[in-house]
Design a protein around this motif. Structure first.
Motif, short mmCIF file in Angstrom:
data_model
loop_
_atom_site.label_atom_id
_atom_site.label_comp_id
_atom_site.label_asym_id
_atom_site.label_seq_id
_atom_site.Cartn_x
_atom_site.Cartn_y
_atom_site.Cartn_z
N PHE A 202 3.25 -3.27 -12.81
CA PHE A 202 2.97 -2.87 -14.51
C PHE A 202 1.05 -2.77 -14.59
O PHE A 202 0.36 -1.66 -15.29
N MET A 203 0.62 -3.49 -13.18
CA MET A 203 -1.47 -2.73 -13.32
C MET A 203 -1.37 -1.04 -13.23
O MET A 203 -1.69 -0.07 -13.73
N ASP A 204 -0.56 -0.60 -11.70
CA ASP A 204 -0.34 0.77 -11.79
C ASP A 204 0.29 1.93 -12.92
O ASP A 204 -0.21 2.97 -13.33
N LYS A 205 1.21 1.43 -14.35
CA LYS A 205 1.09 1.90 -15.46
C LYS A 205 -0.07 1.45 -16.37
O LYS A 205 -0.42 3.15 -16.76
N ILE A 206 -1.03 0.73 -16.41
CA ILE A 206 -1.66 1.08 -16.84
C ILE A 206 -2.41 1.40 -16.48
O ILE A 206 -3.82 2.71 -17.93
N LYS A 207 -3.24 1.79 -15.33
CA LYS A 207 -4.24 3.53 -14.35
C LYS A 207 -3.32 4.45 -15.05
O LYS A 207 -4.44 5.13 -15.56
N SER A 208 -1.88 4.49 -15.08
CA SER A 208 -1.50 5.39 -15.34
C SER A 208 -1.92 6.35 -16.55
O SER A 208 -1.73 8.04 -17.13
N ARG A 209 -2.10 5.33 -17.42
CA ARG A 209 -1.86 5.40 -18.92
C ARG A 209 -3.33 6.24 -18.73
O ARG A 209 -3.83 6.83 -20.31
N ASN A 210 -4.72 6.29 -18.19
CA ASN A 210 -5.83 7.27 -18.33
C ASN A 210 -6.87 6.94 -19.30
O ASN A 210 -6.53 7.76 -19.54
#
Length: 301
Positions: A202-210
């Motif tokens: 989930f945190m990786d998804k947040i970061k990938s949203r830039n």
């Protein structure tokens, strides 16, 4: 307590895990924002999906009536074609007559259909397709539940809390415990990811949203997805940080908080927690509901 509302003639309720065939007619209802909504929520206090919808409605200050689904016979929702929680009935605003409401079931479908009214954005633009939404608001809480079930006290903790407020009904104790034991074994095989692994995802998804935001919403405040995930965690914490048990043992179960720290999601969690508490007087799991669960511990078996 609220009664289950009448459903609008011709309205087709979605099947479980399926979206609505026709969207809610927001324009004809005159609903443009959260303040225009009038809803009835069918829920259980310790149901994770129910907690998610309550949290979202509270945060966006949506006027709501609630029905706590009676267990085990569900007599107070006998007029509903659906027998699970959560259920949301969107009713016409005052002055539009008694046309009946629009029933939506399954948490991800409820979130998807409320999303444009609550945020002003389309869910497809902010999140993606149905699979992307279900991955977050569907599979993440399952990872939390299956991790809980893997703990020695987990099945008993979940069953006893989900049983509130019928915790002292002998028949329901047996049914609830059997249901948890039988269903969760299957879920653990189907969804083997741990809560910590899913929170890292989930945190990786947040970061990938830039977006530069700490939230999934890509804004300065949490959105419906952030609030749903936060509610799952708050619900889990209420279960494992059991008042009666911890008072007796002199310790609290902290594996959920440890998982948040290890996955790098404490900053996100703290941010949502502060934002929610700044807007909402009602906790995701209120203290009186926690007390009901605590008072049942010694007579559970």
């Amino acid at each position: 307590m609220a009664e289950f509302p009448a459903i609008a003639d011709g309205w087709e309720v979605n099947a479980e895990n399926k979206d609505l065939k026709e969207p809610i007619p927001w324009e004809s209802l005159g609903v443009k924002s959260a303040k225009d909504l009038k809803v009835t929520l069918v829920h259980r206090w310790f149901s994770p999906p129910s907690a998610a919808i309550r949290c979202i409605l509270n945060y966006y200050q949506v006027p709501q009536e609630r029905i706590s689904m009676e267990m085990p016979f569900k007599g107070n929702i006998s007029n509903s074609p659906y027998k699970q929680v959560p259920q949301l009935v969107v009713s016409p605003p005052e002055g539009q007559g008694d046309k009946g409401g629009y029933l939506v079931v399954d948490s991800w479908v409820i979130i998807k259909n409320l999303y444009p009214i609550l945020t002003g954005s389309k869910v497809e633009e902010d999140i993606g397709d149905d699979a992307a939404l279900k991955e977050v608001v569907g599979k993440l809480p399952l990872a939390l539940q299956t991790t809980l079930m893997g703990k020695s006290e987990g099945p008993g903790q979940f069953a006893r809390h989900f049983a509130v407020p019928e915790s002292r009904d002998p028949l329901f104790k047996v049914l609830c415990s059997y249901f948890v034991q039988s269903k969760m074994g299957k879920l653990q095989k189907k969804f083997p990811e741990t809560f910590e692994e899913k929170m890292q995802w989930f945190m990786d998804k947040i970061k990938s949203r830039n977006s530069g935001s700490k939230f999934f919403s890509k804004t300065k405040e949490p959105g419906p997805v952030d609030l749903a995930v936060y509610a799952y965690i708050a619900n889990g914490l209420a279960i494992v940080q059991d008042k009666a048990v911890n008072k007796d043992q002199g310790a609290e179960e902290n594996w959920i908080m440890d998982s948040l720290k290890s996955s790098g999601s404490m900053d996100w969690f703290t941010g949502v927690d502060e934002a929610y508490k700044a807007k909402c007087q009602e906790a995701v799991i209120p203290e009186d509901i926690k007390e009901q669960a605590a008072s049942s511990v010694w007579g559970w078996w």
